[in-house]
Design a protein around this motif. Sequence first.
Motif, mmCIF file in Angstrom:
data_model
loop_
_atom_site.group_PDB
_atom_site.id
_atom_site.type_symbol
_atom_site.label_atom_id
_atom_site.label_comp_id
_atom_site.label_asym_id
_atom_site.label_seq_id
_atom_site.Cartn_x
_atom_site.Cartn_y
_atom_site.Cartn_z
ATOM 1 N N ARG A 54 33.153 -40.453 -81.203
ATOM 2 C CA ARG A 54 33.255 -39.709 -79.948
ATOM 3 C C ARG A 54 34.671 -39.803 -79.368
ATOM 4 O O ARG A 54 35.488 -40.632 -79.786
ATOM 5 N N GLN A 55 34.933 -38.978 -78.388
ATOM 6 C CA GLN A 55 36.264 -38.892 -77.789
ATOM 7 C C GLN A 55 36.724 -40.243 -77.252
ATOM 8 O O GLN A 55 36.024 -40.902 -76.494
ATOM 9 N N GLY A 56 37.908 -40.675 -77.678
ATOM 10 C CA GLY A 56 38.482 -41.917 -77.197
ATOM 11 C C GLY A 56 38.057 -43.146 -77.964
ATOM 12 O O GLY A 56 38.589 -44.222 -77.742
ATOM 13 N N LEU A 111 30.814 -35.492 -85.552
ATOM 14 C CA LEU A 111 31.212 -35.908 -84.208
ATOM 15 C C LEU A 111 30.099 -36.607 -83.440
ATOM 16 O O LEU A 111 30.355 -37.215 -82.398
ATOM 17 N N LEU A 112 28.874 -36.528 -83.916
ATOM 18 C CA LEU A 112 27.743 -37.095 -83.188
ATOM 19 C C LEU A 112 27.798 -38.612 -83.111
ATOM 20 O O LEU A 112 27.333 -39.208 -82.134
ATOM 21 N N SER A 129 36.126 -32.321 -79.532
ATOM 22 C CA SER A 129 35.447 -33.583 -79.812
ATOM 23 C C SER A 129 34.325 -33.741 -78.799
ATOM 24 O O SER A 129 34.308 -33.065 -77.763
ATOM 25 N N LEU A 130 33.404 -34.636 -79.083
ATOM 26 C CA LEU A 130 32.275 -34.847 -78.178
ATOM 27 C C LEU A 130 32.587 -35.993 -77.224
ATOM 28 O O LEU A 130 32.990 -37.076 -77.668
ATOM 29 N N PRO A 131 32.393 -35.800 -75.925
ATOM 30 C CA PRO A 131 32.645 -36.881 -74.964
ATOM 31 C C PRO A 131 31.600 -37.971 -75.079
ATOM 32 O O PRO A 131 30.489 -37.752 -75.581
#
Length: 462
Positions: free
Chosen positions: A276-278, A270-271, A295-297
């Motif tokens: 990332r988110q979106g 996820l990094l 998830s990560l923003p």
Amino acid sequence: MSFPSYPEFHLPVLEALANGDEATRADMYTRIHKKLIESKRFTSDEMEEMLPSGQDVLANRITWALLSLYRAALVERVRRGVYRITDAGTKLLSEKPDQIDIKFLRERYPDFEEWWQKTISRHPENSSTGETPDPSSAVIAGPHPLNTILYGPPGTGKTYDTARRCVEICDGEAPDSGEEIRIRYAELLKEDRVEFITFHQSYGYEEFVEGLRPETAPEGGTGFRLEATDGVLKRIAERAREHPTDPHVLVIDEINRANVSKVLGELVTLLEEDKRQGANNEISVKLPYSDKPFSLPANLYILGTMNTADRSIALLDTALRRRFDFEERPPKPDLLEKVDGIDLPEMLRTMNKRLEYLLDRDHLIGHAWLMGATTREGIDQAMRRKIIPLIAEYFYDDWGKICAVLGGIPNGFVKRRELDMPPNLDHTMGEERYRWTVRKNFRPNAYELLLGKTSDEEDSTE
């Protein structure tokens, strides 16, 4: 029926603030949700459509439309999480536009165009479509990458530099004054926009992401139950998600001292910026304890420091290394000055040349060890308590090499005394053995000896 794209929510968000009141995203969500239901364009079920991250689509669209309007200065942030329309936004609504798309914002608002160009420079795949940049690129388009590790030998100011970097990320720039940086950094900590942690050998996934913690039974009950508890990454990620226009930073000091793959687990994927988110390649994982998607923003920066003398950079997991930008922090002798006739810059250069020759460039001495020394007494104290013990650690108490770094044998910092052979030992078994000790008082010409500017006979006295 497909859900409207990000640009289609510029006008609804602006209209939701049209009365001039201060409003949170929840307020905007309620107003826009009601309007969409009344329009009968969507059913209630369709309005509850969810993204892989667990966020509903409407909230996601509002978040990123709000960010675009904020970049165009059509909306302003009154305080954390609270927004209102600006005079420019009110003026635009009075013109009764049919829609507010990306092309319109770029042509009319220079601040938005500047932000857009920075975004496209990092995500050129969006330039041909004319679409709103994906939500991940919306915030990360600043000069700093999302994931960075500052690495170098001990005492090169890595941890100190994280404060400046946090201020630059959150405010766009940092003051010149170190004191002002410290004050602003402390404010960001209080605002929960920056979190500072230190990794260590026993640090685990449960502390970083989430884990099970015992909770006592409600009043009147007995025993306890295990409940999923958020770790530091999950907590700051949720705060960043709630405040999308505010960059947030998680600082991980000594990132290489923990088993990073074990600490991050499945979240290492996820990094990446495009995960990332979106983002176009958004990835969400189901957490093992809470069983919820995560998830990560895009507005969460990860900033790590790594001491290369503690563990070689080559030993970091390859999957982790490729997800971070690495910035070296070497010693900077030029930041030092002459003190009481002692040439500190030249002294540090000389010791580091010897260390690099005898070991490698990962085992040098940082300038920070000597930054606070303003007198000869202060320099002596730094040498005795910090630098010589560090060199001794580098060479595992091989005093011949320690002395080589300090100017050879003899030198003004360390003395040796030959040991007498103990009784009843065969003299053929023995060889010259020495007791090495750091002098209680360094010799007057110790620093000249270190620099090779004078020579002296070995002195066995204190």
